[in-house]
Design an enzyme around this catalytic site. Sequence first.
Site, PDB file in Angstrom:
ATOM      1  N   GLU A  38       0.872  -1.101  -0.027  1.00  0.00           N
ATOM      2  CA  GLU A  38       0.181  -0.015   0.065  1.00  0.00           C
ATOM      3  C   GLU A  38       1.058   1.144   0.013  1.00  0.00           C
ATOM      4  OE1 GLU A  38      -3.179   1.370  -0.187  1.00  0.00           O
ATOM      5  OE2 GLU A  38      -2.474   3.224   0.075  1.00  0.00           O
ATOM      6  N   GLN A  39       0.813   2.075  -1.009  1.00  0.00           N
ATOM      7  CA  GLN A  39       1.331   3.288  -0.820  1.00  0.00           C
ATOM      8  C   GLN A  39       1.559   4.302   0.112  1.00  0.00           C
ATOM      9  OE1 GLN A  39       0.379   5.356  -4.582  1.00  0.00           O
ATOM     10  NE2 GLN A  39      -1.731   5.917  -3.769  1.00  0.00           N
ATOM     11  N   ARG A 113     -17.276   3.376   5.703  1.00  0.00           N
ATOM     12  CA  ARG A 113     -16.126   2.667   4.926  1.00  0.00           C
ATOM     13  C   ARG A 113     -14.907   2.352   5.755  1.00  0.00           C
ATOM     14  NH1 ARG A 113     -16.997   4.869  -0.222  1.00  0.00           N
ATOM     15  NH2 ARG A 113     -15.077   4.184  -0.778  1.00  0.00           N
ATOM     16  N   TYR A 222     -28.609   8.726   5.018  1.00  0.00           N
ATOM     17  CA  TYR A 222     -28.760   7.252   5.941  1.00  0.00           C
ATOM     18  C   TYR A 222     -27.873   7.227   7.447  1.00  0.00           C
ATOM     19  CZ  TYR A 222     -24.933   5.822   3.017  1.00  0.00           C
ATOM     20  OH  TYR A 222     -24.056   5.487   2.274  1.00  0.00           O
ATOM     21  N   ASP A 299     -11.781  -1.136  -8.539  1.00  0.00           N
ATOM     22  CA  ASP A 299     -11.851   0.040  -9.533  1.00  0.00           C
ATOM     23  C   ASP A 299     -10.895  -0.144 -10.333  1.00  0.00           C
ATOM     24  OD1 ASP A 299     -14.017   0.997  -7.896  1.00  0.00           O
ATOM     25  OD2 ASP A 299     -13.164   2.895  -7.089  1.00  0.00           O
TER      26      ASP A 299
HETATM   27  C1  FAD Z   1     -19.303   8.693  -3.792  1.00  0.00           C
HETATM   28  C2  FAD Z   1     -19.079   7.248  -3.748  1.00  0.00           C
HETATM   29  C3  FAD Z   1     -20.177   6.270  -3.174  1.00  0.00           C
HETATM   30  C4  FAD Z   1     -19.659   5.067  -3.359  1.00  0.00           C
HETATM   31  N1  FAD Z   1     -20.611   4.138  -2.667  1.00  0.00           N
HETATM   32  C5  FAD Z   1     -20.717   2.912  -2.752  1.00  0.00           C
HETATM   33  C6  FAD Z   1     -21.430   2.181  -2.050  1.00  0.00           C
HETATM   34  O1  FAD Z   1     -22.518   2.582  -1.508  1.00  0.00           O
HETATM   35  N2  FAD Z   1     -21.431   0.789  -2.110  1.00  0.00           N
HETATM   36  C7  FAD Z   1     -20.339   0.313  -2.895  1.00  0.00           C
HETATM   37  O2  FAD Z   1     -20.401  -1.083  -2.843  1.00  0.00           O
HETATM   38  N3  FAD Z   1     -19.471   1.112  -3.540  1.00  0.00           N
HETATM   39  C8  FAD Z   1     -19.578   2.374  -3.312  1.00  0.00           C
HETATM   40  N4  FAD Z   1     -18.502   3.254  -3.943  1.00  0.00           N
HETATM   41  C9  FAD Z   1     -17.483   2.531  -4.704  1.00  0.00           C
HETATM   42  C10 FAD Z   1     -16.384   2.118  -3.821  1.00  0.00           C
HETATM   43  O3  FAD Z   1     -15.896   3.028  -2.776  1.00  0.00           O
HETATM   44  C11 FAD Z   1     -15.155   1.567  -4.613  1.00  0.00           C
HETATM   45  O4  FAD Z   1     -15.613   1.047  -5.685  1.00  0.00           O
HETATM   46  C12 FAD Z   1     -14.339   0.755  -3.854  1.00  0.00           C
HETATM   47  O5  FAD Z   1     -13.909   1.362  -2.588  1.00  0.00           O
HETATM   48  C13 FAD Z   1     -12.952   0.454  -4.574  1.00  0.00           C
HETATM   49  O6  FAD Z   1     -11.962  -0.213  -3.928  1.00  0.00           O
HETATM   50  P1  FAD Z   1     -10.657  -0.595  -4.505  1.00  0.00           P
HETATM   51  O7  FAD Z   1      -9.791  -1.364  -3.358  1.00  0.00           O
HETATM   52  O8  FAD Z   1     -10.749  -1.233  -5.821  1.00  0.00           O
HETATM   53  O9  FAD Z   1      -9.948   0.863  -4.828  1.00  0.00           O
HETATM   54  P2  FAD Z   1      -9.750   1.909  -3.779  1.00  0.00           P
HETATM   55  O10 FAD Z   1     -10.300   2.298  -2.764  1.00  0.00           O
HETATM   56  O11 FAD Z   1      -9.375   3.405  -4.543  1.00  0.00           O
HETATM   57  O12 FAD Z   1      -7.974   1.519  -3.190  1.00  0.00           O
HETATM   58  C14 FAD Z   1      -7.111   1.547  -3.909  1.00  0.00           C
HETATM   59  C15 FAD Z   1      -5.701   1.576  -3.001  1.00  0.00           C
HETATM   60  O13 FAD Z   1      -4.691   1.410  -3.747  1.00  0.00           O
HETATM   61  C16 FAD Z   1      -3.594   2.469  -3.216  1.00  0.00           C
HETATM   62  N5  FAD Z   1      -2.811   2.658  -4.386  1.00  0.00           N
HETATM   63  C17 FAD Z   1      -2.773   3.220  -5.537  1.00  0.00           C
HETATM   64  N6  FAD Z   1      -1.818   3.275  -6.317  1.00  0.00           N
HETATM   65  C18 FAD Z   1      -0.829   2.333  -5.752  1.00  0.00           C
HETATM   66  C19 FAD Z   1       0.343   2.085  -6.040  1.00  0.00           C
HETATM   67  N7  FAD Z   1       0.992   2.385  -7.348  1.00  0.00           N
HETATM   68  N8  FAD Z   1       1.142   1.294  -5.001  1.00  0.00           N
HETATM   69  C20 FAD Z   1       0.640   1.007  -4.102  1.00  0.00           C
HETATM   70  N9  FAD Z   1      -0.665   1.370  -3.657  1.00  0.00           N
HETATM   71  C21 FAD Z   1      -1.438   2.171  -4.619  1.00  0.00           C
HETATM   72  C22 FAD Z   1      -4.407   3.543  -2.649  1.00  0.00           C
HETATM   73  O14 FAD Z   1      -3.583   4.378  -1.719  1.00  0.00           O
HETATM   74  C23 FAD Z   1      -5.532   2.843  -2.246  1.00  0.00           C
HETATM   75  O15 FAD Z   1      -5.483   2.533  -0.826  1.00  0.00           O
HETATM   76  C24 FAD Z   1     -18.580   4.543  -4.056  1.00  0.00           C
HETATM   77  C25 FAD Z   1     -17.744   5.503  -4.532  1.00  0.00           C
HETATM   78  C26 FAD Z   1     -18.091   6.761  -4.468  1.00  0.00           C
HETATM   79  C27 FAD Z   1     -16.865   7.560  -5.276  1.00  0.00           C
END
Ligand code: FAD
Length: 395
Positions: A38-39, A113, A222, A299
Site C-alpha cells: 500500500e502506497q 467505509r 442514511y 476500481d
Molecule cells: C461517492 C461514492 C460512493 C460510493 N458508494 C458505494 C456504495 O454505497 N457501495 C459500494 O459497494 N461501493 C460504493 N462506491 C464505490 C467504492 O467506494 C469503490 O468501488 C471501492 O472503494 C473501490 O475499492 P478499491 O480497493 O478497488 O480501490 P480504492 O479504494 O481506490 O483503493 C486503492 C488503493 O490502492 C492504493 N494505491 C494506488 N496506487 C498504488 C500504487 N502504485 N502502489 C501501492 N498502492 C497504491 C491507494 O492508496 C488505495 O489505498 C462509492 C464510490 C463513490 C465515489
Amino acid sequence: MAPTNGGASPFLISGGGIGGLATAFALAREGIPVRLFEQSPEFREVGAGIQLGPNIFRVLEKWGLKDAVLADAHIPPAQEMRDALTGKLITRIPLGAEFSARFNNQPYGVTHRADIHATLLKACQSSNLITLETSRRVDGFEQNGNGVTVSLENGERAQGRALIGCDGMWSSIRERIVGDGKPRVSGHIAYRAVLQRKDVPDDLWRPDVVLWAGPRSHFVHYPLRRGELYNLVAVFHSDHYEEGWNAEGSKEVMWQHFKMQVPPVLRLLERIETWRMWVLCDREPVKNWSEGRVTLLGDAAHPMLQYLAQGACMAAQNATVLAEKVAANPDDPAAAFQAYQQARYLRTGRTQIMARFYGEFYHARGVAAELRDMALSGRSPQQSYDGIEWLYGGQ
Ligand SMILES: Cc1cc2nc3c(=O)[nH]c(=O)nc-3n(C[C@H](O)[C@H](O)[C@H](O)COP(=O)(O)OP(=O)(O)OC[C@H]3O[C@@H](n4cnc5c(N)ncnc54)[C@H](O)[C@@H]3O)c2cc1C
C-alpha cells in the site's frame, strides 16, 4: 484452511483499499501466500458511508466476516425516493424480512467505509499467509514465464508468482495492461459529510436510506455506525475535475444546485460546514484486464459510478471468484486470471453501464422525471425486487 502453498512464492497485490484487502484475505483462505503493498503510510479509508447489498453479504458470510461487519452497520428498514422539489414520495422499497428472504437470506446494510475496511484489515492481519506493507508504492512490473517482479518507489524490487492490481480508479497497472488513459469524467460531483447523531434534528433523522431526486442533482442520507452517525451525500452536475477522493468542496457552489429544493433537504445541507468532494468518474467496460500473470480487481478493473452502490460489492465478489480460480489452478496464474475475468467481465460491465443509467434516472427533469415517477410509484415491493434481482441475486 490448511495452507496448500505455504512455502510457495507469494501473490503480490498493489493497493490496500477494500478491493486489495478482500483479495488478500480470499487468497489466504485458499492457502495462497500474499504480499500486499500500500502506497500510503497507513491503511485507512477516507470517511463516509457505503451501502452494502445482499450480494456482498453472501461473500462476507462465506468468509466468516458477516457478523463483524454487521456489528458496526445499520440496517435500514427501507429505501425511499422522494421528489426534491415537492417532497412527494415516489417509491418506498422495504428492506426487511421479505427483502432478505428474496435475496438469499442476506440483509441490506449501510456502514462507514472505515468500519468495513477495518474488519477486512483485521482479518488480513490475523492470517499468517498475508504480509501487509505500507509506504510501498508499486512503480512498475516485469513478468516472465516463472513470475513477476515489481519495482517499489524506494528502488527495492519484490518477486512473486503473480500480481493483482487493486490500485483503484487511477491504476498505473491498468495503464500498462489496458492503456485507456485517464478515467471518464461523468460531469457529476459528489459532496459528502458525516454528522454526529446529536447534530441531526429529531424531525430530520430517518432510519431509511432516503434519496431526494432533483433536476440534475440528488441528495442521499442514511444513518451509520449503529445509528451513531448520519451520512449525507449531495450529487450535482458540474464540469469540475480534480483527481482523488478527498478535496474540499465549495459550499456556495453546492448551494446553487439545491437552493430551490424542499426544507428537509435545505435544513440538512445547512448543517454542514465542510464538505469533501469526489469528482465522479468511471471507465468503459473492457473484456480483458489481464496480461499473463498480472490482473486487475476492484476500481482498477471495472470502475463504476456509485449510483447502484456496487463498486465495493463487486470488488468483494470478484475477490472470491479470483481466489477460487487460483485455488483450482495454483501453478498457472495466467490461466486462473483468464478464468476469473471470463467469469466476471459481463457482470461487472453490466453494473458499470446500469450505474450510468441510474444516474440519469435520479437526475431526470421535466417529462422524463414525470415518467420516472409514474413508472416507480405504482410498483409493489415484489416488482421492485424483480427489477434488481439480476444484481442482488446474481453471483
Ligand atoms: C461517492 C461514492 C460512493 C460510493 N458508494 C458505494 C456504495 O454505497 N457501495 C459500494 O459497494 N461501493 C460504493 N462506491 C464505490 C467504492 O467506494 C469503490 O468501488 C471501492 O472503494 C473501490 O475499492 P478499491 O480497493 O478497488 O480501490 P480504492 O479504494 O481506490 O483503493 C486503492 C488503493 O490502492 C492504493 N494505491 C494506488 N496506487 C498504488 C500504487 N502504485 N502502489 C501501492 N498502492 C497504491 C491507494 O492508496 C488505495 O489505498 C462509492 C464510490 C463513490 C465515489
